[in-house]
Design a protein around this motif. Structure first.
Motif, short mmCIF file in Angstrom:
data_model
loop_
_atom_site.label_atom_id
_atom_site.label_comp_id
_atom_site.label_asym_id
_atom_site.label_seq_id
_atom_site.Cartn_x
_atom_site.Cartn_y
_atom_site.Cartn_z
N PHE A 10 -19.75 -9.91 15.78
CA PHE A 10 -18.90 -8.80 16.59
C PHE A 10 -17.47 -8.87 15.89
CE2 PHE A 10 -22.03 -10.60 19.08
CZ PHE A 10 -22.75 -9.30 19.95
N TYR A 11 -16.81 -7.61 15.81
CA TYR A 11 -15.42 -7.61 15.17
C TYR A 11 -14.75 -6.63 16.11
CZ TYR A 11 -17.03 -9.52 10.65
OH TYR A 11 -17.41 -10.62 9.63
N THR A 12 -13.50 -7.34 16.64
CA THR A 12 -12.67 -6.73 17.81
C THR A 12 -11.26 -6.49 17.24
OG1 THR A 12 -13.97 -7.99 19.39
CG2 THR A 12 -12.14 -6.79 20.06
N LEU A 13 -10.79 -5.09 17.35
CA LEU A 13 -9.65 -4.93 16.92
C LEU A 13 -8.88 -4.16 18.02
CD1 LEU A 13 -11.81 -3.62 14.11
CD2 LEU A 13 -9.54 -3.95 12.97
N PHE A 46 -24.11 -5.63 13.40
CA PHE A 46 -22.79 -5.83 13.66
C PHE A 46 -22.23 -4.88 14.52
CE2 PHE A 46 -23.57 -7.86 9.42
CZ PHE A 46 -22.57 -8.96 9.45
N ILE A 47 -21.44 -5.23 15.61
CA ILE A 47 -20.59 -4.66 16.36
C ILE A 47 -19.32 -4.57 16.15
CG2 ILE A 47 -20.48 -3.90 18.90
CD1 ILE A 47 -23.44 -3.99 18.24
N ILE A 48 -18.71 -3.41 15.93
CA ILE A 48 -17.28 -3.38 15.54
C ILE A 48 -16.73 -2.43 16.55
CG2 ILE A 48 -15.47 -2.66 13.90
CD1 ILE A 48 -18.00 -2.58 12.01
N ASN A 49 -15.64 -3.00 17.62
CA ASN A 49 -14.94 -2.42 18.67
C ASN A 49 -13.41 -2.10 18.17
OD1 ASN A 49 -14.25 -1.38 21.15
ND2 ASN A 49 -14.55 -3.29 22.29
N GLU A 74 -28.09 -4.25 4.48
CA GLU A 74 -29.41 -3.98 5.36
C GLU A 74 -29.22 -4.15 6.85
OE1 GLU A 74 -32.07 -3.01 3.92
OE2 GLU A 74 -30.78 -2.96 2.19
N ALA A 75 -27.94 -4.45 7.16
CA ALA A 75 -27.65 -4.69 8.68
C ALA A 75 -27.26 -3.40 9.44
CB ALA A 75 -26.47 -5.67 8.78
N ILE A 76 -28.00 -3.29 10.74
CA ILE A 76 -27.58 -2.29 11.60
C ILE A 76 -25.87 -2.57 11.86
CG2 ILE A 76 -27.84 -1.58 13.71
CD1 ILE A 76 -30.55 -2.39 13.78
N VAL A 77 -25.14 -1.32 11.94
CA VAL A 77 -23.92 -1.40 11.99
C VAL A 77 -23.36 -0.25 13.11
CG1 VAL A 77 -21.47 -0.81 10.87
CG2 VAL A 77 -23.29 -1.93 9.56
N VAL A 78 -22.89 -0.88 14.17
CA VAL A 78 -22.64 0.06 15.35
C VAL A 78 -21.08 -0.03 15.50
CG1 VAL A 78 -22.84 0.20 17.90
CG2 VAL A 78 -24.75 -0.76 16.34
N VAL A 79 -20.39 1.28 15.68
CA VAL A 79 -18.97 1.37 15.63
C VAL A 79 -18.75 2.01 16.92
CG1 VAL A 79 -16.78 1.95 14.72
CG2 VAL A 79 -18.91 1.47 13.15
N VAL A 97 -23.16 3.42 8.66
CA VAL A 97 -22.93 3.35 9.84
C VAL A 97 -24.10 3.83 10.45
CG1 VAL A 97 -21.63 4.26 11.54
CG2 VAL A 97 -20.40 3.45 9.67
N ASP A 98 -24.64 3.06 11.26
CA ASP A 98 -25.88 3.48 12.05
C ASP A 98 -25.91 4.35 13.33
OD1 ASP A 98 -27.96 2.15 10.15
OD2 ASP A 98 -26.78 0.69 10.51
N LEU A 99 -24.67 3.67 13.98
CA LEU A 99 -24.56 4.03 15.53
C LEU A 99 -23.20 4.12 15.78
CD1 LEU A 99 -26.09 4.93 18.33
CD2 LEU A 99 -25.98 2.24 18.67
N VAL A 100 -22.75 5.33 16.30
CA VAL A 100 -21.27 6.06 16.52
C VAL A 100 -21.08 6.02 18.13
CG1 VAL A 100 -19.16 7.20 16.24
CG2 VAL A 100 -20.91 6.61 14.37
N ILE A 101 -20.54 5.12 18.84
CA ILE A 101 -20.61 5.22 20.54
C ILE A 101 -19.03 5.22 20.82
CG2 ILE A 101 -21.32 3.93 22.68
CD1 ILE A 101 -23.63 3.09 21.42
N GLY A 102 -18.89 6.48 21.62
CA GLY A 102 -17.66 6.50 22.30
C GLY A 102 -17.26 5.52 23.52
N ASN A 103 -16.16 5.45 24.08
CA ASN A 103 -15.79 4.70 25.17
C ASN A 103 -16.42 5.04 26.48
OD1 ASN A 103 -13.96 2.86 23.81
ND2 ASN A 103 -12.13 4.37 24.17
N ASN A 104 -17.01 6.08 26.53
CA ASN A 104 -17.75 6.39 27.89
C ASN A 104 -19.11 5.57 27.80
OD1 ASN A 104 -17.14 7.67 30.34
ND2 ASN A 104 -18.77 9.01 29.81
N ASP A 105 -19.68 5.25 26.73
CA ASP A 105 -20.95 4.63 26.69
C ASP A 105 -20.95 3.36 26.17
OD1 ASP A 105 -22.49 7.15 27.24
OD2 ASP A 105 -21.36 8.11 25.58
N LYS A 106 -19.86 2.53 26.17
CA LYS A 106 -20.00 1.20 25.64
C LYS A 106 -20.95 0.33 26.34
CE LYS A 106 -15.47 0.26 23.68
NZ LYS A 106 -13.98 -0.31 24.00
N GLY A 107 -21.14 0.64 27.61
CA GLY A 107 -22.22 -0.28 28.51
C GLY A 107 -23.61 -0.05 27.93
#
Length: 433
Positions: A10-13, A46-49, A74-79, A97-107
């Motif tokens: 996890f990477y949090t900015l 990898f989850i990047i917030n 080879e890793a799955i990258v989620v932003v 980048v495999d998955l791009v998810i906005g703030n409404n769908d973080k959960g």
């Protein structure tokens, strides 16, 4: 590969709110059998917030994403996060980048990722700002001592320089009763300090008709939590009720972080802030009247369009007169789709840099002056697990960073420390009593 074989990193900015949300996503993935990768351990996901408060934040996010992809092809990258909410297509165009998810769908991230077996075509899950209505309940759990508890999200204040209403939507919250349950979970984990956080924390209650003062009164009664801090609160929302309650509470610490942004009333007007310097001064005076030893941190933006040398000097002098314990100084950054982006009389980068330097020097000066008042006194310090150079660290009630000789058994304990002297980094050397 099964879920139980996989590890996520996890990477949090950005802000404390992002840290609370990332930590909750990590716990949700663990519930699905996807463990958290240790430092230097190979991760499969990898989850990047992300953050988007400034142009530099955007750049840092892009660099982080690309670096992760280069090192882990080879890793799955989620932003996810605010940068995604504002510029989803820009992030989706980054190869890898495999998955791009906005703030409404973080959960929903954990539920989606658990079913992903490998790299895929980029999927985008976002919505428009007016549809940002969900509330992702979250708190951080990486720190054994302290947690960030999210109580509010979004903002109805449309300051002329800020994209947060576009990235986070309108002000909203869950009921106090549900927040108390979260606080009890934190207490059960053994963490002793909660930092109450939100986008506009003091605006709590818009969804439920409750009040921020009611929230903190009930949090104060949660068994097992020994300390609370309010992460940041707008001066117009820092009411006498809140200040007086914090003054009499043994749990709410003498520590306030209050955004100012400018000491010029004309600039405050252009920024569309909801107060004047007079109101700000009155709030500081009230805090000092009932909590004389309070740590007061202040946010300030320099180089806002049209800020003249004279107006910067007014801000500088105002800050000197207020004499806080710390300044968090931000250079103005043009954000697309904000009114200020179209304002004339932009301030040159060199002048902005000079003004940041001057206020940073002032911050160092006032922080040292604040700390010096307590040398020779005894403080209650909540010690943390970090070990550096044979020392361990913690914070006093009024947020002085104190260092003492490392003793493993004292981690997550509140101890009495005599404050001896200040080192070159502004930390206080202490001796255990």
């Amino acid at each position: 590969m099964t879920s139980t074989d996989r590890k996520a990193s996890f990477y949090t900015l950005g802000c404390k709110l992002n840290f609370s949300e990332t930590s909750t996503i990590a716990r949700q993935l663990e519930d699905h059998g996807i463990g958290r990768a240790e430092k230097n351990e190979q991760a499969d996901i990898f989850i990047i917030n992300t953050c988007s408060v400034t142009e530099n934040s955007d750049k840092k996010c892009r660099n982080t994403i690309r670096k992760i992809i280069r090192s882990n092809p080879e890793a799955i990258v989620v932003v996810t996060g605010c940068y995604v909410q504002l510029k989803a297509k820009e992030i989706a165009s980054i190869e890898g980048v495999d998955l791009v998810i906005g703030n409404n769908d973080k959960g929903t991230i954990a539920d989606i990722v658990k079913n992903m077996s490998g790299k895929s075509n980029t999927a985008i899950h976002t919505c428009d700002a007016e549809n940002l209505t969900s509330f992702f309940s979250s708190f951080s759990s990486g720190d054994r001592t302290r947690t960030f508890l999210k109580v509010q999200d979004g903002c109805d204040y449309k300051c002329s320089y800020c994209t947060i209403p576009l990235a986070r939507g309108g002000s909203r919250n869950i009921p106090i009763s549900e927040i108390i349950i979260e606080a009890e979970k934190i207490a059960a984990k053994g963490q002793k300090e909660i930092v109450i956080t939100g986008i506009n924390t003091g605006d709590f209650g818009k969804t439920t008709g409750e009040k921020f003062i009611e929230l903190i009164e009930l949090l104060d009664k949660v068994n097992g939590i020994e300390r609370y801090r309010i992460s940041s609160i707008e001066p117009n929302l820092l009411t006498d009720e809140v200040i007086e309650f914090c003054a009499k509470s043994s749990k709410f610490q003498p520590h306030f972080h209050i955004p100012l942004q400018s000491g010029s009333d004309r600039i405050l007007g252009l920024m569309r802030r909801r107060y004047t310097t007079q109101l700000f001064s009155e709030r500081i005076d009230k805090v000092r009247k009932v909590i004389p030893d309070a740590f007061i941190g202040i946010d300030v933006i320099v180089g806002f369009p049209g800020e003249t040398d004279d107006e910067f000097e007014i801000t500088y002098n105002f800050l000197q007169s207020v004499n806080p314990a710390f300044l968090h100084v931000f250079p103005y950054s043009v954000r697309p789709n904000t009114p200020a982006a179209d304002f004339s009389n932009k301030v040159s980068p060199q002048i902005i840099s000079d003004r940041v330097r001057l206020l940073t020097e002032l911050s160092d000066k006032v922080h040292t002056g604040f700390a010096e008042k307590f040398i020779g006194q005894t403080a209650k310090v909540l010690l943390e697990s970090t070990k550096k150079g044979g020392l361990m660290f913690g914070y006093s009630e009024n947020y002085l960073k104190v260092q003492v000789p490392y003793t493993k058994g004292l981690i997550n304990n509140i101890v009495n420390v005599r404050l001896e002297n200040i080192d070159e980094n502004g930390n206080i050397n202490g001796s255990l009593l």
